[in-house]
Design a protein around this motif. Structure first.
Motif, PDB file in Angstrom:
ATOM      1  N   ARG A   1      47.805  92.005  82.008  1.00 31.53           N
ATOM      2  CA  ARG A   1      46.830  92.266  80.948  1.00 31.53           C
ATOM      3  C   ARG A   1      46.760  91.086  79.986  1.00 31.53           C
ATOM      4  O   ARG A   1      45.679  90.661  79.568  1.00 31.53           O
ATOM      5  CB  ARG A   1      47.224  93.540  80.201  1.00 31.53           C
ATOM      6  CG  ARG A   1      46.051  94.338  79.707  1.00 31.53           C
ATOM      7  CD  ARG A   1      46.442  95.694  79.116  1.00 31.53           C
ATOM      8  NE  ARG A   1      47.361  96.467  79.966  1.00 31.53           N
ATOM      9  CZ  ARG A   1      48.628  96.758  79.639  1.00 31.53           C
ATOM     10  NH1 ARG A   1      49.133  96.375  78.507  1.00 31.53           N
ATOM     11  NH2 ARG A   1      49.389  97.445  80.450  1.00 31.53           N
ATOM     12  N   GLN A   2      47.929  90.556  79.651  1.00 31.96           N
ATOM     13  CA  GLN A   2      47.966  89.411  78.730  1.00 31.96           C
ATOM     14  C   GLN A   2      47.259  88.199  79.331  1.00 31.96           C
ATOM     15  O   GLN A   2      46.511  87.503  78.651  1.00 31.96           O
ATOM     16  CB  GLN A   2      49.410  89.041  78.392  1.00 31.96           C
ATOM     17  CG  GLN A   2      50.048  89.894  77.340  1.00 31.96           C
ATOM     18  CD  GLN A   2      49.273  89.866  76.040  1.00 31.96           C
ATOM     19  OE1 GLN A   2      48.662  90.854  75.675  1.00 31.96           O
ATOM     20  NE2 GLN A   2      49.269  88.754  75.337  1.00 31.96           N
ATOM     21  N   CYS A   3      47.502  87.917  80.603  1.00 29.21           N
ATOM     22  CA  CYS A   3      46.835  86.789  81.260  1.00 29.21           C
ATOM     23  C   CYS A   3      45.321  86.981  81.252  1.00 29.21           C
ATOM     24  O   CYS A   3      44.558  86.040  81.002  1.00 29.21           O
ATOM     25  CB  CYS A   3      47.330  86.624  82.693  1.00 29.21           C
ATOM     26  SG  CYS A   3      48.989  85.957  82.803  1.00 29.21           S
ATOM     27  N   TRP A   4      44.872  88.172  81.519  1.00 28.54           N
ATOM     28  CA  TRP A   4      43.439  88.450  81.533  1.00 28.54           C
ATOM     29  C   TRP A   4      42.839  88.208  80.144  1.00 28.54           C
ATOM     30  O   TRP A   4      41.807  87.559  80.006  1.00 28.54           O
ATOM     31  CB  TRP A   4      43.197  89.889  81.986  1.00 28.54           C
ATOM     32  CG  TRP A   4      41.743  90.234  82.032  1.00 28.54           C
ATOM     33  CD1 TRP A   4      40.863  89.970  83.042  1.00 28.54           C
ATOM     34  CD2 TRP A   4      41.004  90.882  81.009  1.00 28.54           C
ATOM     35  NE1 TRP A   4      39.616  90.424  82.716  1.00 28.54           N
ATOM     36  CE2 TRP A   4      39.674  90.990  81.466  1.00 28.54           C
ATOM     37  CE3 TRP A   4      41.327  91.381  79.754  1.00 28.54           C
ATOM     38  CZ2 TRP A   4      38.672  91.581  80.708  1.00 28.54           C
ATOM     39  CZ3 TRP A   4      40.328  91.973  79.010  1.00 28.54           C
ATOM     40  CH2 TRP A   4      39.006  92.067  79.483  1.00 28.54           C
TER      41      TRP A   4
ATOM     42  N   ARG B   1      40.185  85.238  79.023  1.00 26.66           N
ATOM     43  CA  ARG B   1      38.905  85.601  78.404  1.00 26.66           C
ATOM     44  C   ARG B   1      38.737  84.880  77.070  1.00 26.66           C
ATOM     45  O   ARG B   1      37.693  84.302  76.783  1.00 26.66           O
ATOM     46  CB  ARG B   1      38.856  87.113  78.208  1.00 26.66           C
ATOM     47  CG  ARG B   1      37.554  87.556  77.643  1.00 26.66           C
ATOM     48  CD  ARG B   1      37.460  89.062  77.683  1.00 26.66           C
ATOM     49  NE  ARG B   1      36.235  89.443  77.017  1.00 26.66           N
ATOM     50  CZ  ARG B   1      36.115  90.437  76.181  1.00 26.66           C
ATOM     51  NH1 ARG B   1      37.152  91.179  75.929  1.00 26.66           N
ATOM     52  NH2 ARG B   1      34.973  90.713  75.625  1.00 26.66           N
ATOM     53  N   HIS B   2      39.770  84.921  76.241  1.00 28.19           N
ATOM     54  CA  HIS B   2      39.682  84.264  74.933  1.00 28.19           C
ATOM     55  C   HIS B   2      39.603  82.745  75.086  1.00 28.19           C
ATOM     56  O   HIS B   2      38.931  82.063  74.308  1.00 28.19           O
ATOM     57  CB  HIS B   2      40.856  84.660  74.039  1.00 28.19           C
ATOM     58  CG  HIS B   2      40.831  86.095  73.624  1.00 28.19           C
ATOM     59  ND1 HIS B   2      39.700  86.731  73.187  1.00 28.19           N
ATOM     60  CD2 HIS B   2      41.815  87.020  73.577  1.00 28.19           C
ATOM     61  CE1 HIS B   2      39.973  87.981  72.881  1.00 28.19           C
ATOM     62  NE2 HIS B   2      41.265  88.184  73.126  1.00 28.19           N
TER      63      HIS B   2
ATOM     64  N   ARG C   1      36.492  77.808  74.489  1.00 24.78           N
ATOM     65  CA  ARG C   1      35.949  76.604  75.111  1.00 24.78           C
ATOM     66  C   ARG C   1      34.440  76.502  74.866  1.00 24.78           C
ATOM     67  O   ARG C   1      33.917  75.416  74.565  1.00 24.78           O
ATOM     68  CB  ARG C   1      36.234  76.613  76.609  1.00 24.78           C
ATOM     69  CG  ARG C   1      35.746  75.370  77.295  1.00 24.78           C
ATOM     70  CD  ARG C   1      36.185  75.383  78.720  1.00 24.78           C
ATOM     71  NE  ARG C   1      35.581  74.241  79.387  1.00 24.78           N
ATOM     72  CZ  ARG C   1      35.436  74.134  80.671  1.00 24.78           C
ATOM     73  NH1 ARG C   1      35.857  75.109  81.447  1.00 24.78           N
ATOM     74  NH2 ARG C   1      34.905  73.075  81.206  1.00 24.78           N
ATOM     75  N   GLN C   2      33.766  77.632  75.014  1.00 23.82           N
ATOM     76  CA  GLN C   2      32.327  77.633  74.755  1.00 23.82           C
ATOM     77  C   GLN C   2      32.029  77.324  73.290  1.00 23.82           C
ATOM     78  O   GLN C   2      31.086  76.608  72.977  1.00 23.82           O
ATOM     79  CB  GLN C   2      31.705  78.987  75.108  1.00 23.82           C
ATOM     80  CG  GLN C   2      31.504  79.191  76.584  1.00 23.82           C
ATOM     81  CD  GLN C   2      30.879  80.557  76.862  1.00 23.82           C
ATOM     82  OE1 GLN C   2      30.870  81.426  76.006  1.00 23.82           O
ATOM     83  NE2 GLN C   2      30.351  80.699  78.052  1.00 23.82           N
TER      84      GLN C   2
ATOM     85  N   LYS D   1      31.278  82.921  83.510  1.00 25.18           N
ATOM     86  CA  LYS D   1      31.131  83.709  82.296  1.00 25.18           C
ATOM     87  C   LYS D   1      32.335  84.640  82.197  1.00 25.18           C
ATOM     88  O   LYS D   1      32.824  85.129  83.206  1.00 25.18           O
ATOM     89  CB  LYS D   1      29.843  84.514  82.339  1.00 25.18           C
ATOM     90  CG  LYS D   1      28.619  83.634  82.285  1.00 25.18           C
ATOM     91  CD  LYS D   1      27.387  84.465  82.207  1.00 25.18           C
ATOM     92  CE  LYS D   1      26.169  83.553  82.141  1.00 25.18           C
ATOM     93  NZ  LYS D   1      24.936  84.297  82.107  1.00 25.18           N
ATOM     94  N   PRO D   2      32.788  84.893  80.987  1.00 18.58           N
ATOM     95  CA  PRO D   2      33.952  85.795  80.856  1.00 18.58           C
ATOM     96  C   PRO D   2      33.575  87.206  81.286  1.00 18.58           C
ATOM     97  O   PRO D   2      32.458  87.652  81.049  1.00 18.58           O
ATOM     98  CB  PRO D   2      34.272  85.756  79.360  1.00 18.58           C
ATOM     99  CG  PRO D   2      33.042  85.235  78.688  1.00 18.58           C
ATOM    100  CD  PRO D   2      32.334  84.404  79.692  1.00 18.58           C
ATOM    101  N   PRO D   3      34.464  87.868  81.931  1.00 17.15           N
ATOM    102  CA  PRO D   3      34.169  89.233  82.364  1.00 17.15           C
ATOM    103  C   PRO D   3      33.977  90.149  81.166  1.00 17.15           C
ATOM    104  O   PRO D   3      34.596  89.966  80.131  1.00 17.15           O
ATOM    105  CB  PRO D   3      35.386  89.625  83.177  1.00 17.15           C
ATOM    106  CG  PRO D   3      36.453  88.689  82.809  1.00 17.15           C
ATOM    107  CD  PRO D   3      35.799  87.456  82.307  1.00 17.15           C
ATOM    108  N   ARG D   4      33.124  91.100  81.306  1.00 15.66           N
ATOM    109  CA  ARG D   4      32.809  91.990  80.209  1.00 15.66           C
ATOM    110  C   ARG D   4      33.799  93.146  80.096  1.00 15.66           C
ATOM    111  O   ARG D   4      34.034  93.654  79.030  1.00 15.66           O
ATOM    112  CB  ARG D   4      31.408  92.543  80.368  1.00 15.66           C
ATOM    113  CG  ARG D   4      30.374  91.459  80.385  1.00 15.66           C
ATOM    114  CD  ARG D   4      29.142  91.934  79.669  1.00 15.66           C
ATOM    115  NE  ARG D   4      28.115  90.911  79.713  1.00 15.66           N
ATOM    116  CZ  ARG D   4      27.902  90.061  78.742  1.00 15.66           C
ATOM    117  NH1 ARG D   4      28.673  90.091  77.687  1.00 15.66           N
ATOM    118  NH2 ARG D   4      26.958  89.169  78.838  1.00 15.66           N
TER     119      ARG D   4
END
Length: 165
Positions: free
Chosen positions: A133-136, A140-141, A146-147, A157-160
């Motif tokens: 969960r932490q890696c995910w 995402r963050h 980066r963007q 694109k980051p997963p929703r």
């Protein structure tokens, strides 16, 4: 042979059955087997002297194959086919084999080790789920940051939604 027999009380055993079992053996064989003088054994069997409780329990054991109260933890257990113990609250249907009695401490240790291993596996699975969960979340963050700072659009694109773990 048994004219005035004085036998100790042993619950669950018919005294006549014990006398019958003792009568099946010759006095000298019983004396040799239990390592007592022949005269003493003849006096016990004839009823001239009171039979010791231990001898009576050994003879009663031959009748009912149940261990006496003097057997400690195994008191009240039965012996099946001359090689297996069965007792009260024993959940193993076949009973314990003679050779298993020597391994009882190993069985207790193995049960303790199995319990500890199960706890460790459960803890490791929780840690694995946490780090997944932490890696995910960090991925995402990281993509969002980066963007924001690069100003470029990433191909990915980051997963929703968070994946089901």
């Amino acid at each position: 042979m048994f004219r005035n027999v004085r036998l100790p009380y042993c619950p669950g055993v018919n005294q006549a059955a014990v006398v019958h079992v003792a009568g099946e053996f010759k006095a000298y064989k019983l004396a040799r087997h239990y390592n007592v003088p022949l005269n003493k054994m003849k006096a016990w069997l004839a009823g001239d002297e009171a039979m010791p409780l231990m001898l009576y329990e050994l003879l009663a054991f031959r009748v009912r194959c149940e261990l006496p109260e003097t057997a400690g933890l195994f008191a009240g257990w039965n012996i099946v086919n001359g090689e297996r113990f069965t007792g009260p609250n024993l959940d193993h249907k076949g009973g314990l084999h003679w050779s298993d009695i020597d391994r009882m401490p190993e069985f207790r240790r193995a049960d303790s080790v199995a319990t500890k291993q199960a706890d460790l596996i459960e803890r490791l699975m929780k840690e694995r789920d946490f780090y997944k969960r932490q890696c995910w979340l960090e991925t995402r963050h990281g993509l969002v940051l980066r963007q924001m700072f690069d100003g470029t659009s990433s191909d990915r694109k980051p997963p929703r939604q968070q994946p089901n773990l």
